[in-house]
Enzyme design. Sequence first.
Site, short mmCIF file in Angstrom:
data_model
loop_
_atom_site.label_atom_id
_atom_site.label_comp_id
_atom_site.label_asym_id
_atom_site.label_seq_id
_atom_site.Cartn_x
_atom_site.Cartn_y
_atom_site.Cartn_z
N CYS A 1 124.13 25.20 18.45
CA CYS A 1 124.34 23.52 18.66
C CYS A 1 123.69 22.66 17.50
O CYS A 1 124.11 21.40 17.20
CB CYS A 1 124.27 22.95 20.27
SG CYS A 1 123.95 24.13 21.06
N HIS B 1 130.33 26.48 26.62
CA HIS B 1 130.92 26.68 25.48
C HIS B 1 131.15 28.23 25.20
O HIS B 1 130.29 29.00 25.70
CB HIS B 1 130.40 26.15 24.21
CG HIS B 1 130.21 24.65 24.14
ND1 HIS B 1 129.06 23.87 23.93
CD2 HIS B 1 131.33 23.94 24.14
CE1 HIS B 1 129.70 22.76 23.75
NE2 HIS B 1 130.83 22.68 23.96
C1 CIR Z 1 126.50 18.86 26.18
O1 CIR Z 1 126.82 19.18 27.30
O2 CIR Z 1 127.56 18.53 25.48
C2 CIR Z 1 125.36 18.97 25.60
N1 CIR Z 1 124.15 18.58 26.38
C3 CIR Z 1 124.79 20.26 24.83
C4 CIR Z 1 126.07 20.79 23.73
C5 CIR Z 1 125.73 22.32 23.38
N2 CIR Z 1 126.52 22.51 22.11
C6 CIR Z 1 126.60 23.58 21.69
O3 CIR Z 1 126.68 24.67 22.66
N3 CIR Z 1 127.62 23.55 20.81
#
Ligand code: CIR
Length: 263
Positions: A254, A167
Amino acid sequence: MTAKSYTFSHAICRKPSRSITRGLRAVDTGTPDPALFEDHHAAYVGALRDTAATVTVLDALEDYPDAVFVEDAALCLQEGAVVMRPGAPSRLGEAAEMAPHLEQLYGDVVQITDGFIEGGDILTTEREILIGLSARTDQAGVADFTRLVDRWGYAVRVVDTPEGVLHFKTDCSLLDAETILATKRLDASGCFEDYNVIHVAEGEEACANTIRFNNLVIMPAGFPKTRDTLVQAGYDVREVGNSEAAKLDGGMSCLSLRFSPKA
Ligand code: CIR
């Protein structure tokens, strides 16, 4: 004047599920330990609460292994909330799970219906909203988002997320109204030309995903050079264990939706 980009009365988090062991990851560096994940999560919620914010912790969702990463399901602004459309197929349903909770807090909740966009690609600063195109966020999602937030008067700037980075915010964070913490590789793209930028230390790129939450800068533990730089710059730094979330490419932003709904 209060800075709306990092002054928050509320946060929403979600307990990690047992199914977290099946969470998405770009590279397999080991399976997260659910018990340790829970301990880290509790410390994170504790840090948010230490700033006097009201923190709602939603129940775990076993059907969605990545649902602990609530940031990707919505974006909360003062005027209203936008329910996202995650680009990861296994995460699409998380948005509908979040919507009713936002409707309890906001009069205005709108939904992305076109393309894909995840909250992790959105950095809200004091003067604009930056969105990084990524493997999870596409042009159609950004166009829909831009149309939706126009009613609240927000300026949106579209930028690129470095190749291979999950991201946009994996590589940057807001520290205050004028200052961004960023990796050198992201800063090299020129997207922060109008800001002061503090670089994460060489080899500590994994701590670029940090959050400014009221008086605190909450960062993952284990990045001493960057921590010292932030302390020397005058920030009140709180470190929280993140080893288990990191196995799933997750960091500090996140794990929460942060907001102050307008009264
Ligand atoms: C994913 O790959 O979607 C999750 N394992 C990690 C999401 C992390 N989210 C973020 O950086 N906003």
